[in-house]
Design a protein around this motif. Sequence first.
Motif, PDB file in Angstrom:
ATOM      1  N   CYS A   1     -30.519  -8.544   6.079  1.00 25.22           N
ATOM      2  CA  CYS A   1     -30.636  -7.965   7.163  1.00 25.22           C
ATOM      3  C   CYS A   1     -30.987  -8.780   8.726  1.00 25.22           C
ATOM      4  N   THR A   2     -30.309  -9.920   8.603  1.00 28.86           N
ATOM      5  CA  THR A   2     -30.366 -10.613   9.891  1.00 28.86           C
ATOM      6  C   THR A   2     -29.512  -9.922  10.906  1.00 28.86           C
ATOM      7  N   ILE A   3     -30.099  -9.418  12.005  1.00 30.88           N
ATOM      8  CA  ILE A   3     -29.024  -8.493  12.784  1.00 30.88           C
ATOM      9  C   ILE A   3     -29.475  -8.931  14.387  1.00 30.88           C
ATOM     10  N   PHE A   4     -28.411  -8.951  15.039  1.00 33.45           N
ATOM     11  CA  PHE A   4     -28.624  -9.343  16.241  1.00 33.45           C
ATOM     12  C   PHE A   4     -28.273  -8.160  17.327  1.00 33.45           C
ATOM     13  N   ALA A   5     -28.921  -8.013  18.440  1.00 35.79           N
ATOM     14  CA  ALA A   5     -28.570  -6.833  19.262  1.00 35.79           C
ATOM     15  C   ALA A   5     -27.159  -6.916  19.829  1.00 35.79           C
TER      16      ALA A   5
ATOM     17  N   PHE B   1     -29.380   0.946  11.416  1.00 36.87           N
ATOM     18  CA  PHE B   1     -29.849  -0.582  11.080  1.00 36.87           C
ATOM     19  C   PHE B   1     -31.040  -0.897  12.150  1.00 36.87           C
ATOM     20  N   SER B   2     -31.822   0.042  12.634  1.00 40.01           N
ATOM     21  CA  SER B   2     -32.827   0.021  13.784  1.00 40.01           C
ATOM     22  C   SER B   2     -33.892  -0.631  12.946  1.00 40.01           C
ATOM     23  N   GLN B   3     -34.875  -1.510  13.669  1.00 35.29           N
ATOM     24  CA  GLN B   3     -36.095  -1.770  13.242  1.00 35.29           C
ATOM     25  C   GLN B   3     -36.766  -0.685  12.227  1.00 35.29           C
TER      26      GLN B   3
ATOM     27  N   LEU C   1     -24.650  -2.976  16.596  1.00 37.37           N
ATOM     28  CA  LEU C   1     -25.540  -4.130  16.118  1.00 37.37           C
ATOM     29  C   LEU C   1     -24.697  -5.166  15.308  1.00 37.37           C
TER      30      LEU C   1
ATOM     31  N   ILE D   1     -35.086   0.568   9.094  1.00 37.68           N
ATOM     32  CA  ILE D   1     -34.887  -0.470   8.139  1.00 37.68           C
ATOM     33  C   ILE D   1     -36.067  -0.438   7.433  1.00 37.68           C
TER      34      ILE D   1
END
Lengths: 270, 62
Positions: free
Chosen positions: A94-98, A53-55, A9, A58
């Motif tokens: 934790c701004t995370i993109f796929a 770091f999956s939803q 990710l 987290i």
Amino acid sequence: MTHYEGDSLIYVYGLIPASELIPSVDRMDEHIFHLHKHGEIIAVFEYVDPLVFSQQTIEQHVSDPNWVKDRAVSHHNVLAMLHQQFTVIPLKLCTIFADYKSLEEMLCRHYDEMVALFSNLRGTDEWNLKIYYDKEKLKQHVMLNNNSILELTEEMNGLSPGKQFLMKKKMNAVIELEIENEMKRVCMETHEQLSSASLKETVKKVWGRNVTGIKEEMTWNSVYLMDRKSSDFLRLVKQLENDFIESGFIFKASGPWPVYHFAHIHSEKT
Amino acid sequence: MKDWYANQEITLLDILDGLIDTGVVLKGELIISIANIDLVYIDLRLLITAVESIADRSDLRM
């Protein structure tokens, strides 16, 4: 600038203007941070493990203070380091993109607004001021200097002991009220002076002693966006603290911070 | 007067007070977001812990 790592990710810390980066590109590439350039915008990111770091994970981690601490400190340290060298738009923790494509789409969508934001934030710092007070010291100050209380004290001295007892209750209520008034006056006067020297300001939540761990109670918490060249936040705060320290106020300033409170993207288009 | 301006110790509280509910929030393509963290529920011993300042860190990963 970098190759996409398929299973990972993308954790984006912040955005910086491409025009400011050029001399440092090589140096940044030597480290684990990756840069994705889209026109004038460069996203500074790190590949992270989807298992960590999956939803779902987290949400579990957020209840673990040690995880929050490590994540927050890491996030801040990266942004603080970028802020030392560049204009930075900080992204939320934790701004995370796929994947790379979704990051690219976001940059496309908000491109104009982000470029305008770079221009508005260039050369600025964020500063924080927290004001605490020593209640006993403030009470003494109010009792010795407040006209309403001085008049009541004089009035009380001429009364019989029985009436003095009754009057004391009224006096205590007046003292509490005047302490509140004095706190408001000092905080507002300070805020007005700092606001007039700042580009923008935000008043924040006041934290209790159960959070601050400080003996004195917090009575004010605010942040200011300051022009780095023309303003000296610490000098201003020192001057103000000198005016109010004798009456029991304690000023705690911190900064310069990345502009956490002053970078906003308004036009969310879904 | 105490000199809290220079070499100030930054605590976790300072950092979380700055980070929580701030920064640019993006929607849409984003797949993950973090729930709001209530400082009241974080161990006070952690909150008041001094955090190494950026200048002191030798392990910066950049």
